[in-house]
Design an enzyme around this catalytic site. Sequence first.
Site, PDB file in Angstrom:
ATOM      1  N   SER A 137      -4.605  -5.822  17.214  1.00 46.68           N
ATOM      2  CA  SER A 137      -5.078  -7.174  17.488  1.00 46.68           C
ATOM      3  C   SER A 137      -4.123  -8.211  16.926  1.00 46.68           C
ATOM      4  O   SER A 137      -3.819  -8.223  15.731  1.00 46.68           O
ATOM      5  CB  SER A 137      -6.475  -7.331  16.872  1.00 46.68           C
ATOM      6  OG  SER A 137      -6.686  -8.646  16.459  1.00 46.68           O
ATOM      7  N   LYS A 138      -3.665  -9.046  17.834  1.00 44.93           N
ATOM      8  CA  LYS A 138      -2.736 -10.106  17.423  1.00 44.93           C
ATOM      9  C   LYS A 138      -3.426 -11.033  16.417  1.00 44.93           C
ATOM     10  O   LYS A 138      -2.823 -11.503  15.470  1.00 44.93           O
ATOM     11  CB  LYS A 138      -2.308 -10.870  18.680  1.00 44.93           C
ATOM     12  CG  LYS A 138      -1.589 -12.166  18.418  1.00 44.93           C
ATOM     13  CD  LYS A 138      -0.105 -11.997  18.329  1.00 44.93           C
ATOM     14  CE  LYS A 138       0.568 -13.350  18.206  1.00 44.93           C
ATOM     15  NZ  LYS A 138       1.894 -13.266  17.652  1.00 44.93           N
TER      16      LYS A 138
END
Length: 485
Positions: free
Chosen positions: A254-255
């Site tokens: 997840s960025k």
Amino acid sequence: MAAEVRTRYAPSPTGYMHIGNLRTALYEYLIARKYNGKFILRIEDTDQQRYVEGAEEAVFKTLKMAGIRHDEGPDIGGPYGPYVQSQRRHIYIEYARKLVESGNAYYCFCAPERLAELKREQEAKELPIKYDRRCLSLSKSEIEKKLADNVPYVIRQKMPDTGTTCFEDVVYGTITVDNSILEDQILIKSDGLPTYNFANVVDDHLMKITHVVRGSEYLSSTPKYNLLYKAFGWEIPTYIHVPPVMKNATEKLSKRKGDPSFEDLVEEGYLVEAIVNFVALLGWSPGGDREIYSLKELEQIFDIKGINKAPAIFDMNKLKWMNGEYIRKMPPKEFHQMAKPYYRGVISRDIDLEKLSGLLQVRTEVLSEIPAKIDFIENLPEYDISLYEHKKMKTTPEGSLASLREMLPVLEGVSDWNEEVLKDVLLQLARKLGVKNGQILWPLRTAITGKEVTPGGAIEMAYILGKDETLRRVKIGIEKLSSSL
Ligand code: GLU
């Protein structure tokens, strides 16, 4: 003759391009190339609330950098355009009306407040959250009146009440669901734009898409898409749902949680070719042990049968290793060009940078490691004299002091400062003193770099630093050792 293979990458412009997206695009591209088909880029921007300015450009840029070229798309056109969904809104409404006419969809005028209330009631009763089909029973004249009065509406898909829907997925196999659990999903929203769930089916059909690769989060909606294809009498594409890319056994990449996007990785000094190679192997395997494949090679060998159902783990160490492999395979001149920006601001001395690049090329996994590897060149770091102690080299601070004192005049006498000469005089000195080579070289390297790990040995470092700087640092070493012993 089988139909031409046509695949599409259909991003929603909702932000940066994360690794999972890149993998989807890559697989779609590889399938098209493998079968001499076409790879289409389509922008799915019908969710105006999630629209992020500049996200489209990020997609174009990333695909271009990665070498994933599309054959049709918003920027280059093609026979099935426009390739941006917001420019196709008139198409969706037309197809939704066809479904209304055939009894597979209906107008729904329920206000958001009523739907919210319904949801609350269902939650309280612990019932599945589902539209209750109030508008399904509206008469033709009631519908016409509301439309004439401009009452806002959505169009909903009418799901079958009984039976099951079954579909085949290349990765997940046969999936069957009870129609009774499917909600009458919205096809056209009150703003007149389609939902993703509707637009993707219409566009995939009109654009003659044969293979759909997308994240497994869409698996649960696929029965609804199938029912749409059936209602229209359209051919169903080959579904290839891919498992998520995970950071570890339990967390998705997840960025937002700080995991890198493609652009971040490039910025951190990973080579595009290495990232693409690595991403291709996230959940796909060509079989066998070989792991290094160029994009061109992948275009030949990619096979959807090799896609794995198990979530792929994004193993940073593996990416590092792979990047190192790519770095070592580069022509030295090319590596030098790539390394040069990392010298800027770190080295102002006039040194043989090409030689330095040669040393770094065999010892670097990620380009961004370079500044930390070479920081000692500009300024000798503070170091502790315990660094002179090395068991294997059989060196001690005392012995090192003696060695440095002996080598100082020898080095001062070198007029032609190159590696060959330096090697000759230093090894000769070791022989003369009856000590091991390491007992000369380790103290020298320590004195001139102040570091335990350097991009090369004592001779290479002395050559890189040049005569004056080497002598200056050897003297500092002598002073440092003699004042503390
Ligand atoms: N627009 C969807 C997304 O970005 C695409 C899903 C699909 O490929 O069908 O998630």
